[in-house]
Design an enzyme around this catalytic site. Structure first.
Site, short mmCIF file in Angstrom:
data_model
loop_
_atom_site.label_atom_id
_atom_site.label_comp_id
_atom_site.label_asym_id
_atom_site.label_seq_id
_atom_site.Cartn_x
_atom_site.Cartn_y
_atom_site.Cartn_z
N LEU A 273 0.81 -1.21 0.00
CA LEU A 273 0.00 0.00 0.00
C LEU A 273 0.85 1.27 0.00
O LEU A 273 1.71 1.46 0.86
CB LEU A 273 -0.93 -0.01 1.22
CG LEU A 273 -1.88 1.19 1.37
CD1 LEU A 273 -2.85 1.24 0.20
CD2 LEU A 273 -2.64 1.10 2.70
N ASP A 274 0.59 2.16 -0.99
CA ASP A 274 1.21 3.48 -1.08
C ASP A 274 2.74 3.44 -1.03
O ASP A 274 3.38 4.35 -0.52
CB ASP A 274 0.70 4.40 0.05
CG ASP A 274 -0.76 4.77 -0.13
OD1 ASP A 274 -1.23 4.80 -1.28
OD2 ASP A 274 -1.44 5.02 0.89
N SER A 275 3.31 2.38 -1.59
CA SER A 275 4.76 2.22 -1.55
C SER A 275 5.37 1.97 -2.92
O SER A 275 6.52 1.57 -3.02
CB SER A 275 5.14 1.07 -0.59
OG SER A 275 4.70 1.33 0.71
#
Length: 330
Positions: A273-275
């Site tokens: 997530l969001d990486s």
């Protein structure tokens, strides 16, 4: 390993000679004896070529020779060779006469270079001849990024065609977004989601004929199975307050914490997530003079600008993946 300096010409009236010298040999970069200026020949077209391969001697020479041998003229050339990595990245813009160098022949010529240097990526784009990217936009309740993309598409500021908008939020028929979509014939698909049903299979069925996806503040997590099944790039935007302010209402959390710097990040979506690899980031200062309303407005403006710039860079072939989780953005 030689470290290559960036070589860029910003002058469209290029002299018929060598654009510049870097530590890698550019001796073979010879432009035609007569400068190709688009003002002199209205039939000239603009093209972009990106190349990623293992590093080696003579790559720049062969790329420039390929273009010059067909009468093309290089307008700019960006090269990046990272330290301690056997990798070469380049992006070139050039003009050419389509009568002398057909689109099919161009693909064949660059394909030969790909085979010669075992290229991992070689893409050529001719905006006047090639179809625009087809995208679907996924959005939730917030409209600011979605409507900014719709407006940019309407004004021709971004080179894509929106095939559909997909949302887990049911918008009223009288909202400005729905009226805009109906006016332009863009389908709107409301897919109600729950924790037990993410509707990913339905989304996949709707986006099969797209080139990439854009998450315009879509507040649902896409699974690894979805990303693998789709098999193409997905671009996301989120506020730059992560990871400090997670969960609901991050702007209120940050405002209450008295932060002085806010931002936005656009990146490729990965299973973590969001990486994913970052494409674009923007920041702006806030102060004690900002109230919550102006704080949120500044944050949303950054998100709109950051997402639009990331998509524009992506469509112009400026973004190349680099290593496990990085990007080269020319």
């Amino acid at each position: 390993m030689n470290i290559v300096k960036r070589v860029v010409s910003t002058n469209n009236n290029l002299p018929p000679g060598i654009l510049g010298i870097a530590s890698r040999s550019f001796k073979a970069i010879k432009l035609p004896g007569e400068s190709l200026d688009s003002s002199d020949s209205p039939c000239l077209l603009h093209a972009i070529h990106v190349f990623h391969c293992p590093d080696g001697v003579g790559i720049v020479s062969k790329l420039s020779e390929c273009i010059a041998s067909r009468g093309g003229n290089i307008l700019s050339a960006d090269v990046f060779v990272p330290e301690n990595r056997n990798a070469f990245y380049s992006r070139s813009e050039f003009i050419f006469d389509p009568v002398k160098w057909s689109r099919v022949q161009m693909e064949e010529d660059f394909s030969k270079l790909s085979n010669m240097f075992n290229a991992l990526k070689s893409v050529v784009q001719v905006p006047m001849l090639d179809p625009k990217y087809k995208i679907s936009v996924l959005a939730s309740k917030q409209d600011h990024c979605l409507f900014d993309l719709l407006y940019a598409w309407q004004e021709g500021k971004l080179p894509f065609h929106i095939t559909s908008v997909i949302s887990n939020h049911d918008r009223d028929p009288n909202t400005h977004v729905i009226r805009f979509l109906e006016r332009h014939g863009i389908p709107y698909h409301y897919l109600q989601t729950t924790q037990q049903c993410e509707r990913e299979e339905d989304i996949l069925n709707l986006v099969q004929d797209t080139d990439f996806l854009v998450l315009a503040r879509y507040m649902q997590v896409l699974s690894g199975n979805f990303l693998n099944s789709y098999g193409k790039d997905v671009i996301n935007i989120h506020h730059g307050l992560l990871p400090s302010f997670k969960g609901g209402n991050p702007a209120r959390q940050a405002f209450d914490a008295g932060v002085k710097l806010i931002g936005a990040t656009s990146h490729f979506v990965t299973e973590e997530l969001d990486s994913g690899p970052i494409i674009e980031q923007m920041v702006e200062t806030v102060s004690h003079r900002d109230n919550l309303r102006s704080f949120i407005q500044k944050s949303q403006n950054l998100e709109k600008q950051c997402l639009a710039k990331a998509i524009k860079s992506y469509c112009e072939l400026r973004v190349l993946r680099y290593g496990q989780n990085r990007t080269v953005v020319f």
